[in-house]
Design an enzyme around this catalytic site. Structure first.
Site, PDB file in Angstrom:
ATOM      1  N   GLY A 111       5.720   2.856   0.203  1.00 28.01           N
ATOM      2  CA  GLY A 111       6.483   3.877  -0.689  1.00 28.01           C
ATOM      3  C   GLY A 111       5.804   3.640  -2.116  1.00 28.01           C
ATOM      4  N   SER A 113       0.708  -1.299  -0.030  1.00 32.03           N
ATOM      5  CA  SER A 113      -0.143   0.132  -0.002  1.00 32.03           C
ATOM      6  C   SER A 113       0.970   1.190   0.120  1.00 32.03           C
ATOM      7  CB  SER A 113      -0.980  -0.040   1.218  1.00 32.03           C
ATOM      8  OG  SER A 113      -0.273   0.229   2.427  1.00 32.03           O
ATOM      9  N   LYS A 114       0.135   2.408  -0.051  1.00 28.60           N
ATOM     10  CA  LYS A 114       0.819   3.647  -0.217  1.00 28.60           C
ATOM     11  C   LYS A 114       1.832   3.876   0.883  1.00 28.60           C
ATOM     12  CE  LYS A 114      -0.884   6.836  -3.240  1.00 28.60           C
ATOM     13  NZ  LYS A 114      -0.158   6.055  -4.242  1.00 28.60           N
ATOM     14  N   ARG A 115       1.684   3.153   2.323  1.00 31.12           N
ATOM     15  CA  ARG A 115       2.759   3.625   3.263  1.00 31.12           C
ATOM     16  C   ARG A 115       3.866   3.030   3.008  1.00 31.12           C
ATOM     17  NH1 ARG A 115       2.746  -0.588   6.755  1.00 31.12           N
ATOM     18  NH2 ARG A 115       1.131  -1.902   6.246  1.00 31.12           N
ATOM     19  N   GLN A 148       4.426   2.977  -5.884  1.00 30.28           N
ATOM     20  CA  GLN A 148       3.804   1.785  -6.228  1.00 30.28           C
ATOM     21  C   GLN A 148       3.596   1.846  -7.899  1.00 30.28           C
ATOM     22  OE1 GLN A 148       0.543   0.057  -4.290  1.00 30.28           O
ATOM     23  NE2 GLN A 148       0.541   1.856  -3.068  1.00 30.28           N
TER      24      GLN A 148
END
Ligand code: GLU
Length: 466
Positions: free
Chosen positions: A244, A240-242, A246
């Site tokens: 880094g 997921s975004k957290r 993608q």
């Protein structure tokens, strides 16, 4: 049989690395087997599909060198054909009209749950005569699913996967407004495009059983399936975004080379002995589905950076220079022109030794396009002591009269100067580097001076010398 694979993304979000890896595997599989790789844009969800996502998809695939062998197919243009198949199944009695209202379906679900059963459609209209429905009532078309036995998918990665037919209900294939559902569209398109191998993420495994129902009802041969384990974050959680970056475009902007991203994504979940750095030709030669692992892979950003550094050092200097110039365009205090191009190209063999990304490469080349007086960072200020400035003044006089201003002559001159004045080479080179770059790091000082050219070196020395 000619192998035909396809990549079938929905343009509802930006091309992310999980999808890009599926695209790569499909591409490599087709190439390895002398077949064709196709692209189908699954844009039937008109509300969530965007032109921007389609553009990014094409851009991203082109950047990665994953190009289809035939014109891309847009799924939304084929709705009439999808509906035709639904009607065909209807006339064959392999599908039926369901007149249940939303409320009735809701009740059905609630009742099933109250009885501790999964909330499935109970087949209310499966064997009923449509004349029992109120005249003109809207209907959906549902497939008549087998109720006994089990369905088996022989997956090329997961092995045999089984589901009891009793687990599946009569799914809708045509909505009340006459539009086909996704499961039907995929099957009809894969069939019409003569797809022999469906290689996709294992989040589609349950869809495969639903889709198999349609193939069987139509009497069509099933393609071979290969479901790839997903990519997880470094901590093992869903990517997921957290974690880094993608999307493929983000990686491009962050300065990764497509070769490196391809190489990394290939090695993520596929192996062939110790082979680590693989060219496209080697990838095509070696790739097959038996090398795909069954467990989820973990994204390792540090490893990607490492691979990127390796690919950077192998990359063509002119290509890297063009990329760096683009990244420097518009940067404050940096003049991007032919002079800068020549300087960067000359120094590129040294610059690329040190960088892990194109962003780092551009940062390390920026000094070549700056002008006196340079801004000095703290390390450079320290190196440029009063004594050092006096020394640089003397050095300037030696360099001004060098017969040739190339790296070997400069190197010889610096050594000679150091010896004559009782300095170690570093005591000369470090202040000189500060005066040339505004910082304390650069490729070899001789190559750096040669790239700047005599006039610019004199100007930069003149600005600091005492
Ligand atoms: N359109 C689907 C997706 O983006 C993939 C369909 C498929 O590969 O069969 O997830």
């Amino acid at each position: 049989m000619t192998v035909r694979t396809r990549f079938a993304p929905s343009p509802t979000g930006l091309l992310h690395i999980g999808n890009a890896r599926a695209a790569l595997f499909n591409f490599l599989y087709a190439r390895h087997h002398g077949g064709k790789f196709l692209l189908r844009v699954e844009d039937t969800d008109r509300e969530r599909s965007t032109q921007h996502a389609v553009d990014v998809l094409f851009d991203g695939l082109a950047w990665m060198g994953i190009t289809p062998d035939e014109e891309p197919v847009f799924q939304s243009t084929r709705q009439a054909r999808h509906a035709e198949i639904a009607h065909h199944l209807l006339t064959q009695g392999l599908a039926y009209r369901c007149y249940c209202t939303q409320e009735e379906l809701q009740q059905m679900r609630e009742q099933a749950m109250a009885e501790g059963k999964p909330p499935r459609y109970n087949g209310y209209w499966r064997d009923r005569d449509p004349s029992e429905a109120p005249p003109g009532a809207p209907y959906t078309v549902r497939i008549r699913a087998p109720r006994e036995g089990e369905a088996v998918i022989q997956d090329l990665v997961q092995g045999d996967v089984r589901v009891a037919n009793a687990e599946m209900d009569d799914m809708i294939i045509l909505r009340a407004d006459g539009t086909p559902v996704y499961q039907l569209a995929v099957v009809v398109d894969d069939h019409d495009m003569d797809i022999t191998h469906v290689i996709r993420g294992d989040d589609h495994l349950t869809n495969t059983f639903r889709q198999a129902m349609i193939y069987r009802a139509m009497g069509w041969d099933l393609p071979k399936f290969a479901h790839l384990p997903l990519i997880h974050g470094p901590d093992g959680a869903k990517l997921s975004k957290r974690h880094g970056a993608q999307s493929v475009v983000e990686f491009r902007d962050m300065g990764y080379l497509p070769e490196a991203l391809n190489n990394y994504l290939l090695r993520l979940g596929w192996g062939h002995g110790d082979a680590e750095i693989l060219s496209r030709d080697e990838q095509i030669h070696l790739f097959d589905l038996d090398g795909v692992g069954r467990s989820p892979s973990r994204m390792d950003y540090a490893k990607l950076s490492h691979l990127n550094g390796v690919w950077l050092r192998q990359a063509d200097d002119a290509r890297l220079t063009d990329d760096v110039l683009q990244r420097l365009a518009g940067r404050e205090g940096v003049t991007v022109d032919d002079t800068l191009r020549t300087r960067i190209l000359t120094l590129m063999p040294g610059l690329k030794e040190r960088a892990k990304t194109l962003v780092e490469l551009a940062d390390s080349a920026a000094f070549l396009g700056r002008h006196v007086p340079l801004a000095f960072d703290a390390k450079a200020e320290k190196l440029l002591s009063d004594d050092a400035r006096v020394m640089l003044g003397k050095l300037a006089r030696d360099l001004a009269v060098l017969a040739e201003f190339d790296a070997p002559s400069i190197d010889a001159a610096l050594r000679h100067f150091a010896e004559n004045h009782g300095h170690k080479l570093g005591q000369v080179a470090q202040p000189l580097r500060a005066a040339m770059t505004g910082g304390a790091t650069s490729p070899g000082i001789d190559a750096t001076l040669a790239a700047l050219g005599r006039d610019e070196v004199m100007a930069r020395l003149g600005a600091v010398a005492r």
